[in-house]
Design a protein around this motif. Structure first.
Motif, PDB file in Angstrom:
ATOM      1  N   HIS A 132       5.546  -3.847 -10.181  1.00  0.00           N
ATOM      2  CA  HIS A 132       6.376  -3.531  -9.017  1.00  0.00           C
ATOM      3  C   HIS A 132       6.165  -4.645  -7.977  1.00  0.00           C
ATOM      4  N   ILE A 133       7.079  -5.589  -7.939  1.00  0.00           N
ATOM      5  CA  ILE A 133       6.914  -6.768  -7.075  1.00  0.00           C
ATOM      6  C   ILE A 133       6.996  -6.350  -5.617  1.00  0.00           C
ATOM      7  N   SER A 134       5.992  -6.734  -4.840  1.00  0.00           N
ATOM      8  CA  SER A 134       5.927  -6.359  -3.431  1.00  0.00           C
ATOM      9  C   SER A 134       5.484  -7.551  -2.605  1.00  0.00           C
ATOM     10  N   GLY A 135       5.727  -7.460  -1.303  1.00  0.00           N
ATOM     11  CA  GLY A 135       5.341  -8.532  -0.393  1.00  0.00           C
ATOM     12  C   GLY A 135       6.018  -8.350   0.951  1.00  0.00           C
ATOM     13  N   PRO A 136       5.767  -9.242   1.883  1.00  0.00           N
ATOM     14  CA  PRO A 136       6.378  -9.121   3.209  1.00  0.00           C
ATOM     15  C   PRO A 136       7.887  -9.325   3.153  1.00  0.00           C
ATOM     16  N   GLY A 137       8.622  -8.374   3.721  1.00  0.00           N
ATOM     17  CA  GLY A 137      10.066  -8.528   3.798  1.00  0.00           C
ATOM     18  C   GLY A 137      10.867  -7.425   3.147  1.00  0.00           C
ATOM     19  N   TRP A 138      10.217  -6.563   2.357  1.00  0.00           N
ATOM     20  CA  TRP A 138      10.967  -5.484   1.727  1.00  0.00           C
ATOM     21  C   TRP A 138      10.042  -4.297   1.479  1.00  0.00           C
ATOM     22  N   LEU A 139      10.661  -3.115   1.319  1.00  0.00           N
ATOM     23  CA  LEU A 139       9.905  -1.879   1.131  1.00  0.00           C
ATOM     24  C   LEU A 139       9.317  -1.826  -0.274  1.00  0.00           C
ATOM     25  N   PRO A 140       8.022  -1.590  -0.391  1.00  0.00           N
ATOM     26  CA  PRO A 140       7.407  -1.507  -1.721  1.00  0.00           C
ATOM     27  C   PRO A 140       7.599  -0.127  -2.336  1.00  0.00           C
ATOM     28  N   ILE A 141       7.421  -0.051  -3.649  1.00  0.00           N
ATOM     29  CA  ILE A 141       7.374   1.256  -4.307  1.00  0.00           C
ATOM     30  C   ILE A 141       6.210   2.040  -3.696  1.00  0.00           C
ATOM     31  N   GLU A 176      -0.482  10.411 -12.348  1.00  0.00           N
ATOM     32  CA  GLU A 176       0.454   9.386 -12.783  1.00  0.00           C
ATOM     33  C   GLU A 176       0.166   8.091 -12.009  1.00  0.00           C
ATOM     34  N   SER A 177       0.573   6.967 -12.566  1.00  0.00           N
ATOM     35  CA  SER A 177       0.197   5.687 -11.952  1.00  0.00           C
ATOM     36  C   SER A 177       1.389   4.775 -11.697  1.00  0.00           C
ATOM     37  N   VAL A 178       1.168   3.828 -10.791  1.00  0.00           N
ATOM     38  CA  VAL A 178       2.102   2.734 -10.521  1.00  0.00           C
ATOM     39  C   VAL A 178       1.282   1.446 -10.507  1.00  0.00           C
ATOM     40  N   HIS A 179       1.936   0.329 -10.815  1.00  0.00           N
ATOM     41  CA  HIS A 179       1.190  -0.934 -10.909  1.00  0.00           C
ATOM     42  C   HIS A 179       1.966  -2.037 -10.191  1.00  0.00           C
ATOM     43  N   HIS A 180       1.492  -2.394  -9.011  1.00  0.00           N
ATOM     44  CA  HIS A 180       2.144  -3.395  -8.179  1.00  0.00           C
ATOM     45  C   HIS A 180       1.672  -4.805  -8.524  1.00  0.00           C
ATOM     46  N   VAL A 181       2.362  -5.767  -7.945  1.00  0.00           N
ATOM     47  CA  VAL A 181       1.932  -7.158  -7.998  1.00  0.00           C
ATOM     48  C   VAL A 181       2.549  -7.876  -6.797  1.00  0.00           C
ATOM     49  N   HIS A 182       1.767  -8.730  -6.160  1.00  0.00           N
ATOM     50  CA  HIS A 182       2.283  -9.495  -5.027  1.00  0.00           C
ATOM     51  C   HIS A 182       3.239 -10.564  -5.547  1.00  0.00           C
ATOM     52  N   VAL A 187       0.563  -8.519 -13.358  1.00  0.00           N
ATOM     53  CA  VAL A 187       0.349  -7.421 -12.416  1.00  0.00           C
ATOM     54  C   VAL A 187      -0.909  -7.701 -11.588  1.00  0.00           C
ATOM     55  N   SER A 188      -1.212  -6.790 -10.669  1.00  0.00           N
ATOM     56  CA  SER A 188      -2.443  -6.871  -9.890  1.00  0.00           C
ATOM     57  C   SER A 188      -3.630  -6.512 -10.783  1.00  0.00           C
ATOM     58  N   PRO A 189      -4.857  -6.655 -10.286  1.00  0.00           N
ATOM     59  CA  PRO A 189      -6.012  -6.345 -11.129  1.00  0.00           C
ATOM     60  C   PRO A 189      -6.092  -4.899 -11.594  1.00  0.00           C
ATOM     61  N   ALA A 190      -5.493  -3.947 -10.853  1.00  0.00           N
ATOM     62  CA  ALA A 190      -5.626  -2.540 -11.241  1.00  0.00           C
ATOM     63  C   ALA A 190      -4.445  -1.722 -10.744  1.00  0.00           C
ATOM     64  N   GLY A 196      -4.918  -7.433  -4.598  1.00  0.00           N
ATOM     65  CA  GLY A 196      -4.977  -6.126  -5.223  1.00  0.00           C
ATOM     66  C   GLY A 196      -3.736  -5.319  -4.867  1.00  0.00           C
ATOM     67  N   SER A 197      -3.534  -4.212  -5.544  1.00  0.00           N
ATOM     68  CA  SER A 197      -2.352  -3.385  -5.287  1.00  0.00           C
ATOM     69  C   SER A 197      -2.305  -2.884  -3.848  1.00  0.00           C
ATOM     70  N   LEU A 198      -3.409  -2.317  -3.365  1.00  0.00           N
ATOM     71  CA  LEU A 198      -3.410  -1.778  -2.003  1.00  0.00           C
ATOM     72  C   LEU A 198      -3.234  -2.878  -0.963  1.00  0.00           C
ATOM     73  N   GLU A 199      -3.883  -4.006  -1.170  1.00  0.00           N
ATOM     74  CA  GLU A 199      -3.743  -5.138  -0.259  1.00  0.00           C
ATOM     75  C   GLU A 199      -2.290  -5.609  -0.205  1.00  0.00           C
ATOM     76  N   THR A 200      -1.651  -5.649  -1.359  1.00  0.00           N
ATOM     77  CA  THR A 200      -0.259  -6.084  -1.446  1.00  0.00           C
ATOM     78  C   THR A 200       0.657  -5.145  -0.687  1.00  0.00           C
ATOM     79  N   VAL A 201       0.484  -3.849  -0.908  1.00  0.00           N
ATOM     80  CA  VAL A 201       1.335  -2.862  -0.249  1.00  0.00           C
ATOM     81  C   VAL A 201       1.088  -2.848   1.252  1.00  0.00           C
ATOM     82  N   LEU A 202      -0.177  -2.952   1.674  1.00  0.00           N
ATOM     83  CA  LEU A 202      -0.480  -2.946   3.102  1.00  0.00           C
ATOM     84  C   LEU A 202       0.183  -4.125   3.805  1.00  0.00           C
TER      85      LEU A 202
END
Length: 323
Positions: free
Chosen positions: A158-167, A195-201, A227-230, A297-303
């Motif tokens: 789940h591609i995330s980063g500054p500029g758009w809403l993440p999953i 259930e899980s989700v797996h983000h990536v910056h 993907v991110s590490p976890a 990491g996933s949380l860092e990316t979403v934050l």
């Protein structure tokens, strides 16, 4: 090298194109001209922009020749969604381009069975998007295995980063989920929250593409999870988000029928499609062959994404509460 990036003005290209320029490559970006990179970078001034409507030109059969006419050494295709489109590009570029790198998706895998899932333990995809991405990946592997062009496919989470809403924690793009957790409200989640989700910056995805360019021989004929590490479970994700706002998550498990009745059809479908798959992937292959090491990491990316949305007035929660 001259690198043509197809669709380089979006999530991945925002970080990838400047990386390629800094590495000394000549970069050409093929874009519809309807969007711009999410972040400014001086490297964009050195990028040649070519405007094209890929969907229309794919339909009339002219797009592959447009790409070939740019005389690229490498083509990075970020916006290929059908096997037919990929096949036409491969046929036209064979013998003229040294490396074709396609952006796939972890949705080329179906429901998680063995976790973390590797490129060899995937289950068959379902849904047209995932099926087409897997067909494209197989086309590429067959092209290289048969002695044709060097090809590679990268499959981001789940591609995330500054500029758009993440999953979000419910596997959808409902902005009220963030508001509920930020204010201490009760978040109704379908299932047990396991259930899980797996983000990536987006920049880590860009890193992987750059590494594939640098390590062509190792990447040729291969496919990689990126993907991110976890991964994150729904319950763990929601609890962490609430903590960013100084809250303790209040979570209530409900049935899928109850969940669907309490949200929109669009958000319910998004949640089901993500949580039914419950992605959790390994990047060991990408690390071993390409040297891929995700920096976020996933949380860092979403934050990072949530902070940007709050700072820019696109998410209605109190900025001062964010950790």
């Amino acid at each position: 090298m001259r690198i043509v990036v197809i669709g380089g003005s979006g999530h991945i290209g925002t970080f990838l194109v400047p990386r390629l320029v800094r590495a000394g490559h000549e970069v050409v970006n093929i874009t519809r001209g309807t969007s711009h990179a999410y972040a400014d970078a001086p490297e964009w001034q050195q990028v040649r922009q070519v405007t094209a409507d890929r969907r229309r030109e794919d339909a009339d059969g002219t797009f592959p020749s447009r790409v070939a006419a740019l005389r690229p050494d490498v083509v990075i295709d970020l916006v290929c969604f059908t096997a037919e489109s990929a096949s036409a590009l491969i046929e036209r570029l064979r013998g003229e381009v040294g490396h074709l790198i396609e952006c796939g998706s972890i949705w080329r895998c179906g429901r998680s069975a063995v976790i973390p899932t590797t490129e060899l333990t995937m289950t068959p995809p379902f849904g047209e998007y995932g099926i087409q991405k897997e067909l494209i990946a197989q086309l590429l592997k067959e092209e290289t295995a048969s002695g044709g062009m060097a090809t590679t496919s990268l499959h981001p989470g789940h591609i995330s980063g500054p500029g758009w809403l993440p999953i979000g924690p419910l596997g959808n793009l409902d902005p009220t989920v963030w508001q509920t957790l930020a204010t201490g409200g009760t978040l109704r989640m379908p299932g047990l929250g396991a259930e899980s989700v797996h983000h990536v910056h987006a920049d880590d995805v860009a890193q992987a593409f750059e590494l594939a360019v640098q390590n062509r021989d190792a990447a040729a004929g291969e496919d990689f999870n990126i993907v991110s590490p976890a991964a994150l479970t729904v319950r763990g994700f929601a609890s962490a988000v609430a903590g960013w706002f100084g809250r303790t998550a209040v979570l209530e498990s409900v049935s899928w029928d109850e969940f669907r009745q309490a949200t929109t059809a669009r958000f319910a479908v998004q949640s089901f499609e993500h949580l039914e798959r419950s992605p959790c992937f390994s990047v060991q292959k990408a690390h071993d062959l390409l040297g891929y090491t995700p920096s976020h990491g996933s949380l860092e990316t979403v934050l990072e994404s949530v902070r940007w949305l709050i700072d820019n007035g696109e998410l209605a929660v109190d900025r001062d509460l964010v950790a």
